[in-house]
Design a protein around this motif. Structure first.
Motif, short mmCIF file in Angstrom:
data_model
loop_
_atom_site.label_atom_id
_atom_site.label_comp_id
_atom_site.label_asym_id
_atom_site.label_seq_id
_atom_site.Cartn_x
_atom_site.Cartn_y
_atom_site.Cartn_z
N MET A 39 0.90 -0.74 0.49
CA MET A 39 -0.01 0.26 0.11
C MET A 39 0.76 1.27 -0.21
O MET A 39 1.92 0.89 0.67
CB MET A 39 -0.97 -0.09 1.07
N THR A 40 0.27 2.41 -0.79
CA THR A 40 0.96 3.02 -1.18
C THR A 40 0.95 4.30 0.40
O THR A 40 -0.58 4.83 0.34
CB THR A 40 1.30 3.98 -2.15
N ASP A 41 1.65 5.02 0.56
CA ASP A 41 1.39 5.67 1.73
C ASP A 41 1.36 7.18 0.94
O ASP A 41 1.97 7.64 0.05
CB ASP A 41 2.04 6.40 2.42
N THR A 42 -0.16 7.73 0.83
CA THR A 42 -0.22 9.83 -0.01
C THR A 42 -0.68 10.71 0.74
O THR A 42 -1.09 11.11 0.75
CB THR A 42 -1.74 8.65 -0.56
N ARG A 43 -0.01 10.45 2.88
CA ARG A 43 0.01 11.63 3.35
C ARG A 43 0.56 12.85 3.17
O ARG A 43 1.64 12.74 2.74
CB ARG A 43 -0.05 11.26 4.98
N GLY A 44 -0.64 14.02 2.61
CA GLY A 44 0.51 15.08 2.04
C GLY A 44 0.65 15.40 0.63
O GLY A 44 1.64 16.21 0.01
N THR A 45 -0.58 14.70 -0.06
CA THR A 45 -0.30 14.42 -1.31
C THR A 45 -0.84 15.09 -1.72
O THR A 45 -2.26 15.38 -1.37
CB THR A 45 0.08 13.26 -1.95
N HIS A 46 -1.21 15.24 -2.81
CA HIS A 46 -2.04 16.16 -4.02
C HIS A 46 -2.40 15.77 -5.50
O HIS A 46 -1.06 16.37 -6.20
CB HIS A 46 -2.02 17.70 -3.38
N PRO A 47 -4.07 15.89 -5.60
CA PRO A 47 -3.28 15.35 -7.46
C PRO A 47 -2.47 16.17 -7.91
O PRO A 47 -2.17 16.20 -9.54
CB PRO A 47 -4.77 15.28 -7.79
N SER A 48 -2.86 17.79 -8.40
CA SER A 48 -1.99 18.32 -9.15
C SER A 48 -0.26 18.88 -8.20
O SER A 48 0.35 19.03 -8.31
CB SER A 48 -2.44 19.87 -8.45
N GLY A 49 -0.06 17.70 -7.01
CA GLY A 49 1.43 17.87 -6.97
C GLY A 49 1.39 17.99 -5.30
O GLY A 49 0.32 17.72 -4.49
N PRO A 50 3.06 17.54 -4.71
CA PRO A 50 3.13 17.47 -3.58
C PRO A 50 2.09 18.69 -2.39
O PRO A 50 2.29 20.25 -2.95
CB PRO A 50 4.40 17.78 -3.15
N ALA A 51 1.64 18.28 -1.28
CA ALA A 51 1.02 20.08 -0.81
C ALA A 51 1.87 20.27 0.29
O ALA A 51 2.82 19.20 0.75
CB ALA A 51 0.16 19.33 -0.44
N HIS A 52 1.94 21.33 0.71
CA HIS A 52 2.54 21.53 2.46
C HIS A 52 2.35 20.56 2.86
O HIS A 52 0.89 20.26 3.69
CB HIS A 52 2.21 23.41 2.41
N PRO A 53 2.98 20.34 3.65
CA PRO A 53 2.78 19.01 4.98
C PRO A 53 2.85 20.13 6.28
O PRO A 53 2.43 21.35 6.21
CB PRO A 53 4.72 18.67 5.46
N THR A 54 1.46 19.66 6.90
CA THR A 54 0.79 19.76 8.11
C THR A 54 1.55 19.33 9.41
O THR A 54 2.48 19.04 9.68
CB THR A 54 -0.66 18.92 8.08
N GLY A 55 1.56 21.04 10.36
CA GLY A 55 1.64 20.51 11.40
C GLY A 55 1.20 19.34 12.47
O GLY A 55 1.13 19.53 13.27
N SER A 56 0.50 18.18 11.39
CA SER A 56 -0.68 18.13 12.36
C SER A 56 0.33 16.55 13.58
O SER A 56 -0.01 16.34 14.07
CB SER A 56 -1.70 16.52 11.46
N ASP A 57 1.53 16.30 12.95
CA ASP A 57 2.38 15.33 14.00
C ASP A 57 3.03 16.70 14.58
O ASP A 57 4.25 16.30 15.83
CB ASP A 57 3.10 14.40 12.87
N LEU A 58 2.89 18.12 15.31
CA LEU A 58 3.39 18.47 16.22
C LEU A 58 3.51 17.98 17.36
O LEU A 58 2.70 18.19 17.58
CB LEU A 58 3.51 19.62 16.11
N HIS A 59 3.92 18.26 18.01
CA HIS A 59 4.78 17.92 19.69
C HIS A 59 4.58 18.56 19.80
O HIS A 59 5.70 19.31 20.26
CB HIS A 59 5.26 16.41 19.90
N LEU A 60 4.38 19.32 20.87
CA LEU A 60 4.16 20.92 22.42
C LEU A 60 4.48 20.06 23.20
O LEU A 60 3.04 19.59 23.82
CB LEU A 60 3.27 21.79 21.46
N ASP A 61 4.83 19.82 24.47
CA ASP A 61 4.89 20.45 25.64
C ASP A 61 4.17 22.08 25.76
O ASP A 61 5.12 22.79 26.78
CB ASP A 61 6.23 19.63 26.74
N LEU A 62 2.78 21.49 26.63
CA LEU A 62 2.97 22.97 27.64
C LEU A 62 2.50 22.93 28.76
O LEU A 62 2.25 21.40 29.56
CB LEU A 62 1.01 23.33 27.30
#
Length: 74
Positions: A1-24
């Motif tokens: 299976m191919t990982d398609t996260r962060g891709t868009h049909p028109s080309g690579p999308a900007h990566p998201t900060g969804s895996d950003l780990h912040l300690d507060l």
């Protein structure tokens, strides 16, 4: 299976900060702590130019903050 996260049909999308780990800290100025954590992530290179931050509502839910706190920090 191919990982398609962060891709868009028109080309690579900007990566998201969804895996950003912040300690507060559990108490104290949460907005100021979030702002400081975001600044440090930028300075250290964990948040690269063009990286999209998660929506403030999602960030607030992930960190257990009020939505307004996350929105004000952004």
């Amino acid at each position: 299976m191919t990982d398609t996260r962060g891709t868009h049909p028109s080309g690579p999308a900007h990566p998201t900060g969804s895996d950003l780990h912040l300690d507060l800290p559990a108490r104290g100025g949460r907005r100021a702590a979030l702002m400081a954590a975001l600044r440090e992530a930028i300075r250290s290179g964990r948040l690269a130019p063009g990286t999209r931050l998660p929506p403030y509502r999602a960030l607030a839910a992930d960190l257990g903050l009020a939505r307004n706190t996350a929105a004000e920090a952004y």
